[in-house]
Enzyme design. Sequence first.
Site, PDB file in Angstrom:
ATOM      1  N   HIS B  81       0.856  -1.091  -0.024  1.00  0.00           N
ATOM      2  CA  HIS B  81       0.049  -0.005   0.084  1.00  0.00           C
ATOM      3  C   HIS B  81       0.915   1.402   0.163  1.00  0.00           C
ATOM      4  O   HIS B  81       0.851   2.184  -0.852  1.00  0.00           O
ATOM      5  CB  HIS B  81      -1.121   0.053   1.211  1.00  0.00           C
ATOM      6  N   ASP B 110       6.200  21.741 -26.575  1.00  0.00           N
ATOM      7  CA  ASP B 110       6.095  20.445 -26.176  1.00  0.00           C
ATOM      8  C   ASP B 110       7.318  20.296 -25.054  1.00  0.00           C
ATOM      9  O   ASP B 110       7.882  21.110 -24.736  1.00  0.00           O
ATOM     10  CB  ASP B 110       6.630  19.189 -27.129  1.00  0.00           C
ATOM     11  N   TRP B 146       7.138   0.210   3.913  1.00  0.00           N
ATOM     12  CA  TRP B 146       7.593   0.823   2.675  1.00  0.00           C
ATOM     13  C   TRP B 146       8.894   1.399   2.890  1.00  0.00           C
ATOM     14  O   TRP B 146       9.564   1.874   1.995  1.00  0.00           O
ATOM     15  CB  TRP B 146       6.668   1.873   2.180  1.00  0.00           C
ATOM     16  N   SER B 174      13.005   6.221 -14.019  1.00  0.00           N
ATOM     17  CA  SER B 174      11.893   6.874 -14.696  1.00  0.00           C
ATOM     18  C   SER B 174      11.916   8.313 -13.920  1.00  0.00           C
ATOM     19  O   SER B 174      11.840   9.352 -14.990  1.00  0.00           O
ATOM     20  CB  SER B 174      10.641   6.068 -14.447  1.00  0.00           C
ATOM     21  N   SER B 175      12.027   8.324 -12.747  1.00  0.00           N
ATOM     22  CA  SER B 175      11.736   9.665 -12.096  1.00  0.00           C
ATOM     23  C   SER B 175      12.887  10.525 -12.478  1.00  0.00           C
ATOM     24  O   SER B 175      12.773  11.534 -12.682  1.00  0.00           O
ATOM     25  CB  SER B 175      11.937   9.588 -10.569  1.00  0.00           C
ATOM     26  N   HIS B 258      13.155  11.726   3.265  1.00  0.00           N
ATOM     27  CA  HIS B 258      12.632  13.048   3.863  1.00  0.00           C
ATOM     28  C   HIS B 258      12.330  14.075   2.314  1.00  0.00           C
ATOM     29  O   HIS B 258      11.334  14.470   2.470  1.00  0.00           O
ATOM     30  CB  HIS B 258      13.602  13.672   4.877  1.00  0.00           C
ATOM     31  N   GLU B 260      12.074  13.158  -0.379  1.00  0.00           N
ATOM     32  CA  GLU B 260      10.854  12.537  -1.016  1.00  0.00           C
ATOM     33  C   GLU B 260       9.366  13.181  -0.701  1.00  0.00           C
ATOM     34  O   GLU B 260       8.748  13.309  -1.413  1.00  0.00           O
ATOM     35  CB  GLU B 260      10.955  10.927  -0.868  1.00  0.00           C
ATOM     36  N   TYR B 262       8.823  16.155   0.506  1.00  0.00           N
ATOM     37  CA  TYR B 262       8.749  17.327  -0.347  1.00  0.00           C
ATOM     38  C   TYR B 262       8.458  17.299  -1.770  1.00  0.00           C
ATOM     39  O   TYR B 262       8.047  18.044  -2.086  1.00  0.00           O
ATOM     40  CB  TYR B 262       9.923  18.310   0.231  1.00  0.00           C
ATOM     41  N   SER B 273      -1.417  27.249  -5.120  1.00  0.00           N
ATOM     42  CA  SER B 273      -1.194  28.684  -5.601  1.00  0.00           C
ATOM     43  C   SER B 273      -1.618  29.271  -6.778  1.00  0.00           C
ATOM     44  O   SER B 273      -1.929  30.415  -7.138  1.00  0.00           O
ATOM     45  CB  SER B 273       0.274  28.840  -5.400  1.00  0.00           C
ATOM     46  N   HIS B 307      15.281  13.192  11.622  1.00  0.00           N
ATOM     47  CA  HIS B 307      14.210  13.227  12.616  1.00  0.00           C
ATOM     48  C   HIS B 307      13.306  12.075  12.794  1.00  0.00           C
ATOM     49  O   HIS B 307      12.462  11.883  13.313  1.00  0.00           O
ATOM     50  CB  HIS B 307      13.477  14.512  12.676  1.00  0.00           C
ATOM     51  N   HIS B 308      13.604  11.102  11.703  1.00  0.00           N
ATOM     52  CA  HIS B 308      12.712   9.793  11.635  1.00  0.00           C
ATOM     53  C   HIS B 308      13.415   8.729  12.602  1.00  0.00           C
ATOM     54  O   HIS B 308      12.987   7.779  12.573  1.00  0.00           O
ATOM     55  CB  HIS B 308      12.654   9.340  10.157  1.00  0.00           C
ATOM     56  N   THR B 333       7.147  26.797   5.702  1.00  0.00           N
ATOM     57  CA  THR B 333       5.720  26.141   5.157  1.00  0.00           C
ATOM     58  C   THR B 333       4.731  27.123   5.793  1.00  0.00           C
ATOM     59  O   THR B 333       3.500  27.224   5.058  1.00  0.00           O
ATOM     60  CB  THR B 333       5.631  24.612   5.959  1.00  0.00           C
ATOM     61  N   LYS B 336       3.924  29.808   3.508  1.00  0.00           N
ATOM     62  CA  LYS B 336       2.883  29.549   2.259  1.00  0.00           C
ATOM     63  C   LYS B 336       1.523  29.630   2.804  1.00  0.00           C
ATOM     64  O   LYS B 336       0.722  30.290   2.182  1.00  0.00           O
ATOM     65  CB  LYS B 336       3.425  28.225   2.003  1.00  0.00           C
ATOM     66  N   ARG B 455       1.939   1.495  15.119  1.00  0.00           N
ATOM     67  CA  ARG B 455       1.636   1.258  13.540  1.00  0.00           C
ATOM     68  C   ARG B 455       2.043   0.115  13.119  1.00  0.00           C
ATOM     69  O   ARG B 455       2.880  -0.950  13.776  1.00  0.00           O
ATOM     70  CB  ARG B 455       2.225   2.352  12.996  1.00  0.00           C
TER      71      ARG B 455
END
Lengths: 378, 531
Positions: B81, B110, B146, B174-175, B258, B260, B262, B273, B307-308, B333, B336, B455
């Site tokens: 998931h 293009d 994950w 790909s990315s 991390h 990722e 963002y 925006s 921080h993880h 943040t 924004k 979790r």
Amino acid sequence: MVLHKRLRRSAVAITGLVSMLYAMSAQAAYELNMTESVTPIGKQLYGLHMLVFWICVGIGVLVFGAMAYSILYHRKSVGHEAEQFHESTKVEIAWTVVPLLILIGIAIPATATLIELEDAKTDAEITLQVTGIQWKWKYTYVDEGVSFVSNLAQSSRDVIKDPTGNENYLLEVDNPIVLPVNKKIRFLFHADDVIHAWWVPELAVKQDAIPGFINDSWAIIEEEGVYRGQCAELCGKDHGFMPIVVNAVSESEYEQWIAGMQAEAAAAASAATQEWSMQDLVARGETVYQANCSACHGPTGAGIPGAFPAITDSPIVLDADQAAHIDIVVNGKAGTAMAAFKNQLNDIDIAAALTFQRNGLGNSVGDTVQPSTIAAAR
Amino acid sequence: MSTEIAHETAHDEHHDHGPAKGLMRWVTTTNHKDIGTLYLWLSFIMLLYGGSMAMIIRLELFQPGLQWVEPHFFNQMTTMHGLVMVFGAIMPAFVGLANWLIPMMIGAPDMALPRMNNWSFWILPFAFGMLACTTFMEGGAPAFGWTFYAPLSTTFAPASTDFFIFAVHLMGISSVMGSINIIATILNMRAPGMTLMKMPLFVWTWLITAYLLIAVMPVLAGAVTMMLTDRHFGTSFFDAAGGGDPVMFQHIFWFFGHPEVYIMILPAFGVISAIIPTFARKPLFGYSSMVYASASIAILSFMVWAHHMFTTGMPVAGELYFMYATILISVPTGVKVFNWVTTMWKGSMTFETPMLFALGFIVMFTIGGFSGLMLGVAPVDTQYHDTYFVVAHFHYVLVTGALYSIIAAFYYWVPKWTGHMYDERLGKIHFWWSTIAVNVLFFPQHFVGLAGMPRRIPDYALQFAEFNQISSIGGFAFGLAQVFFLYIVIKTIRGGEKATDRVWEGATGLEFEQLPSPPPYHSFNEPPPVK
């Protein structure tokens, strides 16, 4: 005026919702906030948690309030004309600096608490070594020489399909830890296989148990009681089934318990030198097997194809020469999930489990494995 | 204005070749609009696939005890998931939006590298096909979360992990190719007069995101390659018994992981925006500060990864640093959010479906931001870490954040893409249905997390039963709402009220001002005038 009517209607709806939520939360099962701790550092953590929470609530009220006001009054349907301002360096600086100051306000107490939280060593009076093993905990009272493995209680395993009404379901173990109150306990954490995390919310201790590392943490328990926790780091199939139970008792009760455990260990050591009968070994072995082996190899010995081998009809088990069977259980198998049980179980338990595997679960080799053989194999 | 555009279009079509016919159009296409459509459909399919796994998770958690699936299968579900939603639903959706929108927004005909564009899309169905196959392999799919922490993902993982590693490599390729393309397009193909500081924020945020992707996807590739050699070639990068370090895996993973998060939220900021000013009929407040805030967030995102890992036993100095750096992110943040609210302030707002989803985004993303601030406070994080509080936090920023912005973007631009207005009534139903359901789903997870529910557990103690049941009900309702969304999407593509060229009264930007709805297959063969 339509707007006001609409507002009043939503106000009524919101009041109704809030009172409903309140009525719900009045029941004990709907616990909303962080578990309150019984240790001084845990109380500090709780205070810090509430501080940051209320700061967030305050900011939220301002931001969402401004948004709500704007949504209600600066809408086209009430005829509000759009103004065209779109820049203000002063405002931008203000809402960069003010949050920064708030953050500093959070960081100062957080720093002090963190430094205290991380000091497990100073004045520690009791050292408890905690080893995470798939899927159980092994505890060693380092100075007292007491050591045992703690598994999920059978009472939880029995009702896993429908635990309704089972008190402390999944939070009960066969061998709880006993600790005295008002003593600084230093916990040392490591793991034999994968990463686990030892967490008891009321002690405010959560620390990863990592193979190859020794981490520490500490607690001074201020109230007697039973405190329950769980593994908090995904550690494989039965991650959800390795609870922790801490019995916090008075110092004298603790001393008594330690003495009892030491006597028990001495008795087991002498029993291990005797010859055991097949019947006694198989009976004891079944219990040992279900607590320690069945998570992977299955309660009937069928294993899980592709992941964990079966015990039933296993060539290693059926071999009349016991050496390979003893070796894999005592020393484990490197590079797989098979643990070295010499680190977890005593000679009698290993001998019993082996005898049970050879003569139960659909196997019938017909021999016994004696505790003395295991002692020699260590 | 619009007659002028229509005239030009008619003129263009005269020597304009449209798309090829049949299936091969989609296989061989190098058109940014076609590839954008392919990406968006892939991500929708992945959303439903990842969502159905979430339904299995919520079904098992509906009541205490094990009723539906075995723990090992449950772990496969949580793992797949997460992987499918992150790499399959959210990321490709933003790449799809980038493909559709960036050339139209900067006045380019293009993407800069159209053939590579085709390849970077067509790698993905194979990557996800391979990942999905692992469910049916002996030993099951990856079951280590994950975040695939070693050694659970190396020594103790099922055989199918090698397929997972290969799939991650393909997604990374790909990315990176997609990002190179986006950077090349933005930096080289802007119409004359489209200076960097005139670009729509969506283009800006994607430019920054593309750099993030190029910086961190190779790190992820390195991590999975080390896993592969640990598994098969005798190395011990992450195996303590061989002198390796399981914690190093986490450092490497989160150095990717991390930024990722963002990567998944910066383009969302760009979408919001665009939408808020349109429906407030007022220019975006603090454009340049929005650009600087996005860049600051991107830079900070490289400096906060540990921080993880506050419970892994880092030294105090390390924990202090990562705490300070982490809570610092809330400043840009916050800027924004304040800018969006000020854009709304004294505007003349209407509340069409895109605006509703954008407003929902601001409120619920901010809630996710609040819990993020709480999680950033290291000493207390030791109690939040690896509980449902974290699950609630990242679903608020990813579902009601990233996913809501994608849905908002769909409703906002689909009239432009197809020339058909969606059904406004159905869109509003979709919003309210989703928003109520998603809060019923995720808000109670804060409570069970704080009360002590870890979790990634397939079964839980009885005191968590009530909130889990509520959460599951919300989950089923939210899942169903997205099936309803599928119906709206198909209905809109098939037909609907004709959209005007401007689509929305307050819309600005080249795609609304200079192109008809729908735009021709090849747009901006000549650069448009930029004010």
